[in-house]
Scaffold this motif. Sequence first.
Motif, PDB file in Angstrom:
ATOM      1  N   THR A 227       0.869  -1.087  -0.021  1.00  0.00           N
ATOM      2  CA  THR A 227       0.057   0.001  -0.098  1.00  0.00           C
ATOM      3  C   THR A 227       0.858   1.342   0.081  1.00  0.00           C
ATOM      4  O   THR A 227       1.830   1.362   0.455  1.00  0.00           O
ATOM      5  CB  THR A 227      -1.004   0.005   1.167  1.00  0.00           C
ATOM      6  OG1 THR A 227      -0.051   0.090   2.389  1.00  0.00           O
ATOM      7  CG2 THR A 227      -1.964  -1.214   1.217  1.00  0.00           C
ATOM      8  N   GLN A 228       0.437   2.231  -0.445  1.00  0.00           N
ATOM      9  CA  GLN A 228       0.983   3.666  -0.408  1.00  0.00           C
ATOM     10  C   GLN A 228      -0.113   4.526  -0.319  1.00  0.00           C
ATOM     11  O   GLN A 228      -1.438   4.768  -0.742  1.00  0.00           O
ATOM     12  CB  GLN A 228       1.754   3.823  -1.918  1.00  0.00           C
ATOM     13  CG  GLN A 228       2.854   3.019  -2.331  1.00  0.00           C
ATOM     14  CD  GLN A 228       3.629   3.610  -3.534  1.00  0.00           C
ATOM     15  OE1 GLN A 228       3.291   4.511  -4.108  1.00  0.00           O
ATOM     16  NE2 GLN A 228       3.801   2.586  -4.355  1.00  0.00           N
ATOM     17  N   SER A 229      -0.099   5.709   0.534  1.00  0.00           N
ATOM     18  CA  SER A 229      -0.759   6.740   0.939  1.00  0.00           C
ATOM     19  C   SER A 229      -0.644   7.844  -0.225  1.00  0.00           C
ATOM     20  O   SER A 229       0.453   8.071  -0.556  1.00  0.00           O
ATOM     21  CB  SER A 229      -0.603   7.548   2.157  1.00  0.00           C
ATOM     22  OG  SER A 229      -1.247   6.525   3.205  1.00  0.00           O
ATOM     23  N   VAL A 230      -1.622   8.168  -0.790  1.00  0.00           N
ATOM     24  CA  VAL A 230      -1.721   9.200  -1.956  1.00  0.00           C
ATOM     25  C   VAL A 230      -2.490  10.570  -1.751  1.00  0.00           C
ATOM     26  O   VAL A 230      -3.647  10.252  -1.451  1.00  0.00           O
ATOM     27  CB  VAL A 230      -2.430   8.616  -3.368  1.00  0.00           C
ATOM     28  CG1 VAL A 230      -2.090   9.675  -4.422  1.00  0.00           C
ATOM     29  CG2 VAL A 230      -1.543   7.138  -3.776  1.00  0.00           C
ATOM     30  N   ASP A 231      -1.888  11.574  -1.671  1.00  0.00           N
ATOM     31  CA  ASP A 231      -2.493  12.732  -1.107  1.00  0.00           C
ATOM     32  C   ASP A 231      -3.619  13.272  -2.303  1.00  0.00           C
ATOM     33  O   ASP A 231      -3.310  13.066  -3.406  1.00  0.00           O
ATOM     34  CB  ASP A 231      -1.362  13.745  -1.106  1.00  0.00           C
ATOM     35  CG  ASP A 231      -2.009  15.099  -0.564  1.00  0.00           C
ATOM     36  OD1 ASP A 231      -2.913  15.203   0.051  1.00  0.00           O
ATOM     37  OD2 ASP A 231      -1.568  16.312  -1.239  1.00  0.00           O
ATOM     38  N   LEU A 232      -4.744  13.269  -1.649  1.00  0.00           N
ATOM     39  CA  LEU A 232      -5.852  13.725  -2.665  1.00  0.00           C
ATOM     40  C   LEU A 232      -5.930  15.072  -2.893  1.00  0.00           C
ATOM     41  O   LEU A 232      -6.212  15.445  -4.030  1.00  0.00           O
ATOM     42  CB  LEU A 232      -7.317  13.051  -1.959  1.00  0.00           C
ATOM     43  CG  LEU A 232      -7.112  11.671  -2.179  1.00  0.00           C
ATOM     44  CD1 LEU A 232      -8.562  11.205  -1.066  1.00  0.00           C
ATOM     45  CD2 LEU A 232      -7.511  11.079  -3.301  1.00  0.00           C
ATOM     46  N   GLY A 233      -5.685  15.953  -1.839  1.00  0.00           N
ATOM     47  CA  GLY A 233      -5.615  17.400  -2.254  1.00  0.00           C
ATOM     48  C   GLY A 233      -7.042  17.939  -2.316  1.00  0.00           C
ATOM     49  O   GLY A 233      -7.114  18.979  -2.929  1.00  0.00           O
ATOM     50  N   PHE A 234      -8.086  17.402  -1.809  1.00  0.00           N
ATOM     51  CA  PHE A 234      -9.324  17.805  -2.200  1.00  0.00           C
ATOM     52  C   PHE A 234      -9.617  19.280  -1.413  1.00  0.00           C
ATOM     53  O   PHE A 234     -10.140  20.117  -2.093  1.00  0.00           O
ATOM     54  CB  PHE A 234     -10.366  16.984  -1.894  1.00  0.00           C
ATOM     55  CG  PHE A 234     -10.580  15.601  -2.579  1.00  0.00           C
ATOM     56  CD1 PHE A 234      -9.976  15.424  -3.932  1.00  0.00           C
ATOM     57  CD2 PHE A 234     -11.226  14.558  -2.267  1.00  0.00           C
ATOM     58  CE1 PHE A 234     -10.187  14.223  -4.604  1.00  0.00           C
ATOM     59  CE2 PHE A 234     -11.374  13.294  -2.678  1.00  0.00           C
ATOM     60  CZ  PHE A 234     -10.848  13.300  -3.878  1.00  0.00           C
ATOM     61  N   ALA A 235      -9.252  19.170  -0.144  1.00  0.00           N
ATOM     62  CA  ALA A 235      -9.380  20.408   0.333  1.00  0.00           C
ATOM     63  C   ALA A 235      -8.635  21.620   0.092  1.00  0.00           C
ATOM     64  O   ALA A 235      -9.006  22.631  -0.129  1.00  0.00           O
ATOM     65  CB  ALA A 235      -9.184  20.199   1.986  1.00  0.00           C
ATOM     66  N   ARG A 236      -7.554  21.140  -0.210  1.00  0.00           N
ATOM     67  CA  ARG A 236      -6.723  22.221  -0.834  1.00  0.00           C
ATOM     68  C   ARG A 236      -7.092  22.970  -2.039  1.00  0.00           C
ATOM     69  O   ARG A 236      -7.086  24.023  -2.468  1.00  0.00           O
ATOM     70  CB  ARG A 236      -5.262  21.638  -1.199  1.00  0.00           C
ATOM     71  CG  ARG A 236      -4.236  22.683  -1.580  1.00  0.00           C
ATOM     72  CD  ARG A 236      -3.114  22.037  -1.793  1.00  0.00           C
ATOM     73  NE  ARG A 236      -2.960  21.108  -3.203  1.00  0.00           N
ATOM     74  CZ  ARG A 236      -2.648  19.841  -3.201  1.00  0.00           C
ATOM     75  NH1 ARG A 236      -2.510  19.338  -2.134  1.00  0.00           N
ATOM     76  NH2 ARG A 236      -2.919  19.197  -4.129  1.00  0.00           N
ATOM     77  N   GLU A 237      -7.639  22.090  -3.059  1.00  0.00           N
ATOM     78  CA  GLU A 237      -8.347  22.684  -4.305  1.00  0.00           C
ATOM     79  C   GLU A 237      -9.761  23.030  -4.008  1.00  0.00           C
ATOM     80  O   GLU A 237     -10.209  23.545  -5.228  1.00  0.00           O
ATOM     81  CB  GLU A 237      -8.109  21.485  -5.215  1.00  0.00           C
ATOM     82  CG  GLU A 237      -6.790  21.272  -5.666  1.00  0.00           C
ATOM     83  CD  GLU A 237      -6.054  22.211  -6.314  1.00  0.00           C
ATOM     84  OE1 GLU A 237      -6.657  22.851  -7.039  1.00  0.00           O
ATOM     85  OE2 GLU A 237      -4.874  22.414  -6.566  1.00  0.00           O
TER      86      GLU A 237
END
Length: 398
Positions: A210-220
């Motif tokens: 597994t790898q965590s992938v930053d989604l960036g929803f809040a930032r965008e």
Amino acid sequence: MTALVQAQELFARVAGSPAAGVWSSAGRANLIGEHTDYNEGFVLPFAIQHRTYAAAATRGDGVVRVVSTFAEQPVELPVAELAATFDGPAGHAVTGGVVPEWAAYALGVAWAALAASGRAAADVPGVDIAIASDVPIGAGLSSSAAIEGAVASALDELWGLGLAPLDMARVGRRAENEAVGAPTGIMDQVSSIMGRADAATFLDCRSLETQSVDLGFAREGLSLLVIDTRVKHSHSTGGYRERREACERGAAAMGVPALRDVTVAELDRARELLDDVTFRRIRHIVTENQRVLDTVETLRAQGPRAIGDLLVASHVSMRDDFEISVPELDTAVETALAEGAVGARMTGGGFGGAAIALVDEARVDAVAEAAAAAFADRGFAAPHAFTVVPSEGARRDV
């Protein structure tokens, strides 16, 4: 009343004393990667803020007793009889009427957790478990894996099993596959148990890396809107199983262990070897695996506003090639896109459940209202729309 408090109160009512603790695990939304998990492929789910809670404590008579807010008649099974009940053909305890399906998720976890730990039934005490949840049932948000994760977390601590998070995910999958008889992969359990806040879990379903992938929803300034069609589905019934069998036929015809090993470039050869229906099933899996890889790369390089076309292509593939969409799901996706969503697709196993739409925060209400109006215009039952937030996985709450 929160689901956590519901679990505590139900436990006290049934057991006559407070629970020793409350453990929970998350539902999950799948950003992309549908039906790829049991083909040893790639998926990109994330845990959501909706959770299932298990209030639990040990008891002295060697019996596992489970009760839930959605079926308050307790179901009891001695620890010593778990193996005899669930060993054998997949789901036989459910289909034979020995254990109700809802209880098989919890009791199946007890059976699988004990087996995974190597402990004997005589080594662990009985346990009372009361379950409550705010994960929408049948919406494709993995309410079943949330039950499994919550119960596995409780038993791991109360029985001192020493299971790692990935072990608990395997326990949940075994319970669902063999105790309940639903032929699902491991994506739901990994996401539900191992999720992290503000990130998706990129899972290789072959290696289980597994790898965590930053989604960036809040930032965008983006929200993920779930549009639950309220069309109910059940993974233990025929459509899901038929798709899995088609995938197995396709892999055998291509001479590979799993469709993970077929590339997009090899689809022309697959078309020559397979009948049209089986070929289209295989084409969905092969192209969906590539879309997951492309989505991870795009998120890392460009951010979430660049993944819309991949989400839409995933839905089209599920609608046309895998044929697991329904008119309500198509309506939800089409309406969201018409209202300006970055991207949208159905999520979950199909034949009902929910669609997801990546939407500007300021447009969430407008998209939800448009979906409700479109459903009404077409004579469908009203959908239930709500946003989900990438959240953490299994934990002890109290």
